[in-house]
Design a protein around this motif. Structure first.
Motif, PDB file in Angstrom:
ATOM      1  N   ARG A   2       0.814  -1.210   0.000  1.00 19.19           N
ATOM      2  CA  ARG A   2       0.000   0.000   0.000  1.00 19.19           C
ATOM      3  C   ARG A   2       0.848   1.260   0.000  1.00 19.19           C
ATOM      4  O   ARG A   2       0.443   2.292  -0.525  1.00 19.19           O
ATOM      5  N   TYR A   3       1.999   1.197   0.636  1.00 18.61           N
ATOM      6  CA  TYR A   3       2.806   2.398   0.778  1.00 18.61           C
ATOM      7  C   TYR A   3       3.516   2.729  -0.532  1.00 18.61           C
ATOM      8  O   TYR A   3       3.705   1.883  -1.398  1.00 18.61           O
ATOM      9  N   GLN A   4       3.898   3.995  -0.641  1.00 16.95           N
ATOM     10  CA  GLN A   4       4.603   4.446  -1.842  1.00 16.95           C
ATOM     11  C   GLN A   4       5.986   3.798  -1.908  1.00 16.95           C
ATOM     12  O   GLN A   4       6.583   3.480  -0.878  1.00 16.95           O
ATOM     13  N   THR A 189       5.621  10.246   8.174  1.00 11.62           N
ATOM     14  CA  THR A 189       4.382   9.890   7.481  1.00 11.62           C
ATOM     15  C   THR A 189       3.466   9.092   8.396  1.00 11.62           C
ATOM     16  O   THR A 189       2.249   9.333   8.440  1.00 11.62           O
ATOM     17  N   ARG A 226      -3.135   4.689   3.326  1.00  9.73           N
ATOM     18  CA  ARG A 226      -2.039   3.816   2.878  1.00  9.73           C
ATOM     19  C   ARG A 226      -1.315   3.097   4.018  1.00  9.73           C
ATOM     20  O   ARG A 226      -0.246   2.535   3.821  1.00  9.73           O
ATOM     21  N   TYR A 268       3.460   2.670   8.759  1.00 11.90           N
ATOM     22  CA  TYR A 268       3.588   3.042   7.360  1.00 11.90           C
ATOM     23  C   TYR A 268       4.915   2.506   6.837  1.00 11.90           C
ATOM     24  O   TYR A 268       5.973   2.812   7.395  1.00 11.90           O
TER      25      TYR A 268
END
Length: 429
Positions: A2-4, A189, A226, A268
Motif C-alpha cells: 500500500r505504501y509508496q 508519514t 495507505r 507506514y
C-alpha cells in the motif's frame, strides 16, 4: 504494497553500513518471518522480519538475504533468494515479486529463486570463515514459537559445524538505533496518518460511545491513508480501564464524566508511530482530571528537553522521576517527608507512574538498541509519562515521538493537539 515506493538507496546504504561491521571473510544470512498459523487452515497477516526489510526492502514471505562482501565472485557478494511463483500461487494468493521488481526495490543485482539457495550457500561456505546468523535479542522479547531464523540456525550448524558463528543482532541494534533521513521521513508519514486519526476522534467521542467504536474510527483512518493498520494493538481505555497499562479489550461503554486514554499509532512502510492522548468523554475535564492532566503534561515537557545527544536512559529516567515526585506531591498523592526518606531503589512515585518514560521507535514500536548507549543525533524516542490513580479511577498518559538532533529535540507530533484547552475546544466543535 500500500505504501509508496521507497528509494532503493536507503537499503543499499544500510547493507553497506552492515557489511563494514563484519569480520573478514564473513557471510551473513537473514530470513523472512514465517506466516503464522491460527487454526484449521487459517493464517495471520504476514509481517516481514524487520532486519531483512531494513537491509533489502523486500516485504514478501519465504525470502532470504545473503551478504558476503569478500566473495571472490562479485555477483555473490549480495544475493536475494525469492519464492518462485506459478499459476497455482497466482490463482490462490496473487502476484509475487519478479526478479526485476526485487532488483528495483532492493538494489541487489543477483536475485535467485529459493530452490537454488542450498547449492549456492554450499559454494559460499567453502570460502567463508565466519557466519553471521540473526536472532531476536530484544530485552523484552518473549519468544515461545520457533522462528524461521531459529530453524535455520539449527540446520546451518548441523550442516556446517566447523565454521565460526557470530551474532548479527548486536550490529543491527547499533545501526537501527540511529535513523537516516529517509527513515525519519517514513516515521513522519506514520505520525501524520496518526494525527488524522486523532483529529477524527475529537469529533466522534461522546458519552455512550463504545471503546471498540473508537478503535474502528482509528483503523478506518489508517487504512484510507495507505497504512496497513495499527503498528500495535490499539489501547482504548475509558474510566478505570486506563489504569491497566496494556488494556486491549476495548469493550466498555465510555460514560459521561469518564476520561478515555487512547494509545495508538499507524504503521507506514513497516515504520511505526506511537501516540497517546487522554481526553474527557463529555468534552470537558473535571477540576481533578485537569489537575492530573496538567501534571502529566508538565512532566512531559520537562522530559522532552532531556532528549539530547550525550544523555543516557538512566540519567534521563532519574531526572523524570524527580519531576514526577514534585507533581505527585502537588497532587496530594505523595508526602514530601516520605519522599525525602524513601528507599532510592524503590521510589514512591512508582506507585502512580510504574513504566518507563521513553523507548526507541522505528521498524518496531519498541525498537532495538542498547539501553546503555548515550543518546545520539538521529535516534527517535517516545516520550510518554503517565499518572495512574487506581483509587480515583483516573489514568492519564500523554505520548509524542521525539527526534534527537544536534540542536535539541524535535517533536514529530508537535501538530497533534495536546494542551487541555485545545482538546476541549476541538471536542466542543
Amino acid at each position: 504494497m500500500r505504501y509508496q515506493p521507497i528509494p532503493q538507496d536507503l537499503f543499499i546504504q544500510n547493507r553497506h553500513n552492515f557489511s563494514k561491521q563484519l569480520n573478514t571473510c564473513s557471510v551473513a544470512i537473514f530470513n523472512s518471518n514465517d506466516i503464522m498459523p491460527t487454526n484449521a487452515d487459517g493464517t495471520m497477516s504476514f509481517r516481514q522480519n524487520s532486519d531483512l526489510f531494513y537491509l533489502s526492502g523486500i516485504d514478501q514471505e519465504e525470502s532470504i538475504l545473503v551478504l558476503f562482501p569478500e566473495a571472490k565472485d562479485p555477483r555473490m557478494q549480495e544475493i536475494l533468494f525469492l519464492r518462485e511463483t506459478n499459476d497455482l500461487i497466482l490463482t490462490w494468493e496473487g502476484y509475487k515479486l519478479t526478479k526485476e521488481q526485487a532488483r528495483e526495490i532492493s538494489g541487489i543485482e543477483t536475485v535467485l529463486w529459493l530452490s537454488e539457495f542450498k547449492q549456492v550457500l554450499n559454494s559460499l561456505m567453502a570460502e567463508a570463515e565466519h557466519v553471521y546468523l540473526n536472532t531476536n535479542e530484544h530485552l523484552r522479547a518473549v519468544v515461545e514459537v520457533e522462528t524461521r531464523d531459529a530453524r535455520f540456525i539449527k540446520w546451518c550448524k548441523e550442516h556446517y559445524p566447523l565454521h565460526k558463528y557470530e551474532r548479527s543482532a548486536p550490529i543491527m541494534h547499533k545501526l537501527r538505533a540511529v535513523k537516516s533521513e529517509p527513515e525519519i521521513e517514513l516515521i513522519k508519514t506514520a505520525c501524520e496518518i496518526t494525527e488524522k486519526a486523532f483529529r477524527r476522534l475529537l469529533g466522534f467521542i461522546k458519552p455512550g460511545v463504545m471503546e471498540y467504536e473508537i478503535e474502528a474510527e482509528i483503523s478506518h483512518e489508517f487504512l484510507r491513508n495507505r497504512s496497513r493498520g495499527p503498528a500495535y494493538s490499539s489501547i482504548i481505555a475509558s474510566g478505570a480501564n486506563a489504569c491497566i497499562l496494556h488494556y486491549v479489550d476495548n469493550n466498555r461503554e465510555c460514560k459521561d464524566g469518564d476520561l478515555v486514554l487512547m494509545d495508538f499509532g499507524a504503521e507506514y512502510a513497516n515504520y511505526a508511530a506511537d501516540l497517546t492522548r487522554t481526553v474527557p468523554v463529555n468534552g470537558k475535564f473535571s477540576k481533578r482530571q485537569r489537575e492530573v492532566y496538567d501534571s502529566v503534561l508538565t512532566v512531559m515537557k520537562a522530559a522532552k528537553q532531556m532528549l539530547v545527544p550525550g544523555n543516557s536512559l538512566d540519567q534521563y529516567h532519574a531526572f523524570v522521576g524527580r519531576v514526577m515526585e514534585n507533581e505527585l506531591i502537588k497532587l496530594g498523592l505523595l508526602n514530601e517527608a516520605d519522599v525525602r526518606n524513601q528507599d532510592p531503589a524503590k521510589p514512591l512515585y512508582k506507585k502512580y507512574f510504574m513504566h518507563g518514560t521513553s523507548h526507541l521507535l522505528g521498524l518496531d514500536v519498541h525498537d532495538v538498541g542498547n539501553k546503555y548507549r548515550p543518546f545520539e543525533e538521529g535516534m527517535v524516542f517516545t516520550c510518554e509519562p503517565g499518572i495512574y490513580i487506581r483509587e480515583e479511577g483516573i489514568g492519564i498518559r500523554l505520548e509524542n515521538d521525539i527526534l534527537i538532533t544536534k540542536n535539541g529535540a524535535i517533536d514529530l507530533m508537535e501538530n497533534i493537539p495536546l494542551e487541555a484547552d485545545d482538546i476541549e475546544k476541538l471536542m466542543k466543535k
